[in-house]
Design a protein around this motif. Structure first.
Motif, PDB file in Angstrom:
ATOM      1  N   LEU A  55       0.853  -1.191   0.000  1.00 49.91           N
ATOM      2  CA  LEU A  55       0.000   0.000   0.000  1.00 49.91           C
ATOM      3  C   LEU A  55       0.889   1.242   0.000  1.00 49.91           C
ATOM      4  N   HIS A  56       0.436   2.264  -0.693  1.00 53.76           N
ATOM      5  CA  HIS A  56       1.256   3.459  -0.902  1.00 53.76           C
ATOM      6  C   HIS A  56       0.357   4.688  -0.759  1.00 53.76           C
ATOM      7  N   ASP A  57       0.459   5.366   0.353  1.00 53.10           N
ATOM      8  CA  ASP A  57      -0.404   6.513   0.651  1.00 53.10           C
ATOM      9  C   ASP A  57       0.038   7.717  -0.173  1.00 53.10           C
ATOM     10  N   PRO A  58      -0.786   8.176  -1.131  1.00 52.92           N
ATOM     11  CA  PRO A  58      -0.380   9.301  -1.987  1.00 52.92           C
ATOM     12  C   PRO A  58      -0.359  10.647  -1.279  1.00 52.92           C
ATOM     13  N   SER A  59      -0.841  10.705  -0.042  1.00 51.66           N
ATOM     14  CA  SER A  59      -0.821  11.978   0.685  1.00 51.66           C
ATOM     15  C   SER A  59       0.538  12.263   1.313  1.00 51.66           C
ATOM     16  N   ARG A  60       1.417  11.275   1.322  1.00 46.63           N
ATOM     17  CA  ARG A  60       2.740  11.486   1.898  1.00 46.63           C
ATOM     18  C   ARG A  60       3.547  12.468   1.056  1.00 46.63           C
ATOM     19  N   ARG A  61       4.419  13.224   1.710  1.00 50.54           N
ATOM     20  CA  ARG A  61       5.162  14.290   1.037  1.00 50.54           C
ATOM     21  C   ARG A  61       5.992  13.755  -0.132  1.00 50.54           C
ATOM     22  N   GLU A  62       6.636  12.606   0.061  1.00 48.52           N
ATOM     23  CA  GLU A  62       7.505  12.043  -0.974  1.00 48.52           C
ATOM     24  C   GLU A  62       6.801  10.946  -1.781  1.00 48.52           C
ATOM     25  N   ALA A  63       5.485  11.007  -1.832  1.00 49.97           N
ATOM     26  CA  ALA A  63       4.721   9.899  -2.429  1.00 49.97           C
ATOM     27  C   ALA A  63       5.103   9.627  -3.877  1.00 49.97           C
ATOM     28  N   TRP A  64       5.476  10.653  -4.651  1.00 48.93           N
ATOM     29  CA  TRP A  64       5.692  10.461  -6.083  1.00 48.93           C
ATOM     30  C   TRP A  64       7.162  10.344  -6.450  1.00 48.93           C
ATOM     31  N   THR A  65       8.024  10.415  -5.456  1.00 53.91           N
ATOM     32  CA  THR A  65       9.453  10.261  -5.724  1.00 53.91           C
ATOM     33  C   THR A  65       9.756   8.820  -6.169  1.00 53.91           C
ATOM     34  N   GLY A  66      10.397   8.680  -7.303  1.00 55.40           N
ATOM     35  CA  GLY A  66      10.769   7.360  -7.797  1.00 55.40           C
ATOM     36  C   GLY A  66       9.631   6.571  -8.417  1.00 55.40           C
ATOM     37  N   VAL A  67       8.462   7.165  -8.569  1.00 54.52           N
ATOM     38  CA  VAL A  67       7.320   6.489  -9.187  1.00 54.52           C
ATOM     39  C   VAL A  67       7.357   6.731 -10.690  1.00 54.52           C
ATOM     40  N   ALA A  68       7.358   5.655 -11.474  1.00 51.53           N
ATOM     41  CA  ALA A  68       7.521   5.768 -12.926  1.00 51.53           C
ATOM     42  C   ALA A  68       6.222   6.101 -13.646  1.00 51.53           C
ATOM     43  N   ALA A  69       5.074   5.728 -13.056  1.00 45.58           N
ATOM     44  CA  ALA A  69       3.785   5.972 -13.720  1.00 45.58           C
ATOM     45  C   ALA A  69       2.662   5.783 -12.705  1.00 45.58           C
ATOM     46  N   LEU A  70       1.513   6.339 -13.029  1.00 45.71           N
ATOM     47  CA  LEU A  70       0.300   6.150 -12.233  1.00 45.71           C
ATOM     48  C   LEU A  70      -0.755   5.506 -13.126  1.00 45.71           C
ATOM     49  N   ILE A  71      -1.285   4.367 -12.686  1.00 46.79           N
ATOM     50  CA  ILE A  71      -2.339   3.667 -13.415  1.00 46.79           C
ATOM     51  C   ILE A  71      -3.653   3.922 -12.685  1.00 46.79           C
ATOM     52  N   VAL A  72      -4.638   4.438 -13.412  1.00 52.29           N
ATOM     53  CA  VAL A  72      -5.884   4.925 -12.813  1.00 52.29           C
ATOM     54  C   VAL A  72      -7.058   4.054 -13.245  1.00 52.29           C
ATOM     55  N   SER A  73      -7.920   3.701 -12.296  1.00 57.16           N
ATOM     56  CA  SER A  73      -9.151   2.975 -12.617  1.00 57.16           C
ATOM     57  C   SER A  73     -10.121   3.906 -13.343  1.00 57.16           C
ATOM     58  N   PRO A  74     -10.974   3.358 -14.218  1.00 55.89           N
ATOM     59  CA  PRO A  74     -11.796   4.213 -15.088  1.00 55.89           C
ATOM     60  C   PRO A  74     -12.805   5.088 -14.365  1.00 55.89           C
ATOM     61  N   GLY A  75     -13.238   4.695 -13.175  1.00 56.83           N
ATOM     62  CA  GLY A  75     -14.248   5.484 -12.487  1.00 56.83           C
ATOM     63  C   GLY A  75     -13.730   6.755 -11.832  1.00 56.83           C
ATOM     64  N   ILE A  76     -12.427   6.974 -11.854  1.00 58.19           N
ATOM     65  CA  ILE A  76     -11.828   8.123 -11.166  1.00 58.19           C
ATOM     66  C   ILE A  76     -11.575   9.238 -12.178  1.00 58.19           C
ATOM     67  N   PRO A  77     -12.155  10.432 -11.984  1.00 58.32           N
ATOM     68  CA  PRO A  77     -11.977  11.516 -12.965  1.00 58.32           C
ATOM     69  C   PRO A  77     -10.554  12.049 -12.978  1.00 58.32           C
ATOM     70  N   HIS A  78     -10.015  12.225 -14.171  1.00 51.04           N
ATOM     71  CA  HIS A  78      -8.658  12.735 -14.305  1.00 51.04           C
ATOM     72  C   HIS A  78      -8.622  14.171 -14.822  1.00 51.04           C
ATOM     73  N   LEU A  79      -9.759  14.682 -15.305  1.00 45.97           N
ATOM     74  CA  LEU A  79      -9.778  16.043 -15.853  1.00 45.97           C
ATOM     75  C   LEU A  79     -11.048  16.796 -15.467  1.00 45.97           C
ATOM     76  N   TYR A  80     -12.202  16.255 -15.800  1.00 46.87           N
ATOM     77  CA  TYR A  80     -13.481  16.897 -15.508  1.00 46.87           C
ATOM     78  C   TYR A  80     -14.341  15.994 -14.643  1.00 46.87           C
ATOM     79  N   PRO A  81     -15.285  16.521 -13.863  1.00 45.84           N
ATOM     80  CA  PRO A  81     -15.507  17.942 -13.604  1.00 45.84           C
ATOM     81  C   PRO A  81     -14.348  18.606 -12.883  1.00 45.84           C
TER      82      PRO A  81
END
Length: 466
Positions: A55-81
């Motif tokens: 498990l990887h909590d994205p709220s952590r300050r260094e959450a995105w350090t060293g992460v090569a990509a983010l894979i998103v499930s279709p139900g989660i909005p990435h742009l709108y609304p």
């Protein structure tokens, strides 16, 4: 499983741990990546942890350090609304965002394909209405003809859960606008566009954004063959963009509104007869009228789209017709669940918008209509000119009284619950009539999903005396 290629030794975050998220995590792990999982639901996180994932909590300050990509499930909005906050954080950190569909297309081909006589092919189906039936029909006809086929995507299995296809195998994908909008790779061999009507407009900031998400499958996917419904202006525009001229048979145009003229390749259905035309000559036809699993003009449109895709894959008209005749339809989509006392009971719970409900209402004569739920923008107003076949409506939902006001021009009864609606419709129905669940609304006011609503309808019908 399709192991994800090109990710060995990388750390890749996965946001949303439903069916597609977990299958993506497994495929990433099989490809040698370290999946880092998160979901706002504690239950979903516990399930992932029990499977051994990190498990990887994205709220952590260094959450995105060293992460090569983010894979998103279709139900989660990435742009709108508005973008999900963790997707926005990944974008700000310069982390590429993708989904399981993009990973599938970039990972499907393997060195093993060099030994195949016929490389596997992918058929991808999108559109507003009918894409599930069209996808399932293509899959069914392939299997009936003896071809290897797997069905996945927005229907059936997650795309990365399927087995690697074999020699001449076919993968049939149903793709929603949520999936086509975000995928970084889209390379189908055959792409199908069924039709377009307003839906998910908040997610795409309007009709233009919604069409643009569908269009990506064609404009960026570059399919060898494009099967395109041209009964809406968007379909005609898309077909024009994909073709190099009137006779370009890489585009197969589909219509149930009119006979298509010209030297190109087209498939049309009028008055229950499907016809295939090439170079201005009819080359095949199928009588759809007696096919139980494909009732109504909307299913004839699905049949035309499936026919075009199957012809592009090399099936003969006879093979396709034989497949059509053994197709039983999909649950919750014009599904005949019973015939009792001369009355037919039809479950079309998937008719969650007015366009889909209109198709169902035009497919049957003398209808006892079960309608209502969580209405979408515009309510039932678009249906006012399409209620000639309705003998009486039985209104369900938490706001049934308000819904009833929108159809006050026809006989109706406020029932609120499915049990009451089915009982009242059955009590009043006469032989030759159809009790039709076509809610023209989402299910979330009373049910978790449209499937549960359709199952409730079928269960209530099952309690009726024969």
């Amino acid at each position: 499983m399709i192991p994800v290629r090109g990710v060995e030794g990388t750390r890749i975050a996965v946001l949303g741990l439903g069916r597609s998220g977990l299958s993506a995590a497994r495929a990433l792990k099989a490809g040698g990546a370290e999946p880092l999982l998160w979901d706002d639901s504690e239950d979903a996180r516990d399930k992932a942890a029990a499977e051994g994932f990190t498990l990887h909590d994205p709220s952590r300050r260094e959450a995105w350090t060293g992460v090569a990509a983010l894979i998103v499930s279709p139900g989660i909005p990435h742009l709108y609304p508005e973008p999900n906050r963790w997707i926005a954080a990944a974008i700000d950190a310069g982390v590429p965002v993708d989904n399981d569909i993009g990973m599938f297309f970039r990972s499907l081909a393997t060195p093993d394909w060099d030994s195949f006589d016929i490389p596997p092919r992918v058929v991808a189906v999108t559109g507003s209405n009918g894409k599930s039936t069209t996808s399932a029909l293509i899959h069914h006809c392939l299997l009936a003809s003896g071809r290897e086929s797997q069905l996945a995507g927005n229907i059936g299995r997650g795309v990365l859960d399927i087995d690697p296809p074999g020699d001449a195998g076919v993968v049939v994908l149903e793709l929603s606008s949520y999936q086509t909008d975000l995928a970084r790779a889209l390379t189908p061999d055959v792409a199908v566009f069924t039709n377009l009507s307003p839906d998910h407009l908040d997610r795409h900031a309007g009709m233009g954004g919604y069409f643009a998400a569908k269009r990506r499958l064609f404009a960026e996917g570059g399919p060898d063959r494009a099967v395109i419904g041209v009964d809406e202006v968007e379909g005609r525009y898309l077909a024009n963009q994909m073709g190099e001229g009137p006779g370009d048979d890489r585009v197969i145009r589909v219509s149930v509104d009119r006979k298509l003229e010209g030297p190109g390749w087209s498939v049309c259905a009028r008055k229950g007869f499907l016809s295939e035309t090439r170079k201005a000559r009819q080359v095949a036809s199928v009588d759809l009228r007696g096919i139980r699993g494909l009732p109504g003009a909307h299913n004839h449109q699905n049949a035309c789209a499936a026919y075009g895709a199957l012809r592009a894959l090399g099936l003969s008209p006879k093979q396709i017709e034989e497949g059509f005749r053994t197709f039983e339809g999909l649950p919750h989509r014009s599904q005949i669940v019973a015939e009792k006392g001369g009355v037919t009971y039809v479950n079309d719970s998937k008719a969650t918008n007015t366009d889909a409900a209109q198709c169902a209402l035009e497919a049957f004569d003398r209808i006892r209509w079960i309608v209502g739920g969580q209405l979408k923008d515009g309510g039932l107003t678009p249906l006012k000119g399409h209620l000639d076949h309705v003998v009486k409506a039985y209104v369900i939902g938490r706001h049934a009284h308000e819904t009833a006001l929108e159809i006050s021009q026809i006989p109706h009864e406020v029932c609120e619950t499915m049990a009451v609606a089915v009982a009242r419709a059955a009590a009043e129905a006469q032989p030759g009539e159809t009790v039709l669940l076509a809610p023209a609304a989402a299910s979330f006011d009373q049910y978790d999903n449209f499937e549960r609503r359709g199952e409730d309808f079928a269960a209530e019908v099952a309690t009726l005396p024969s």
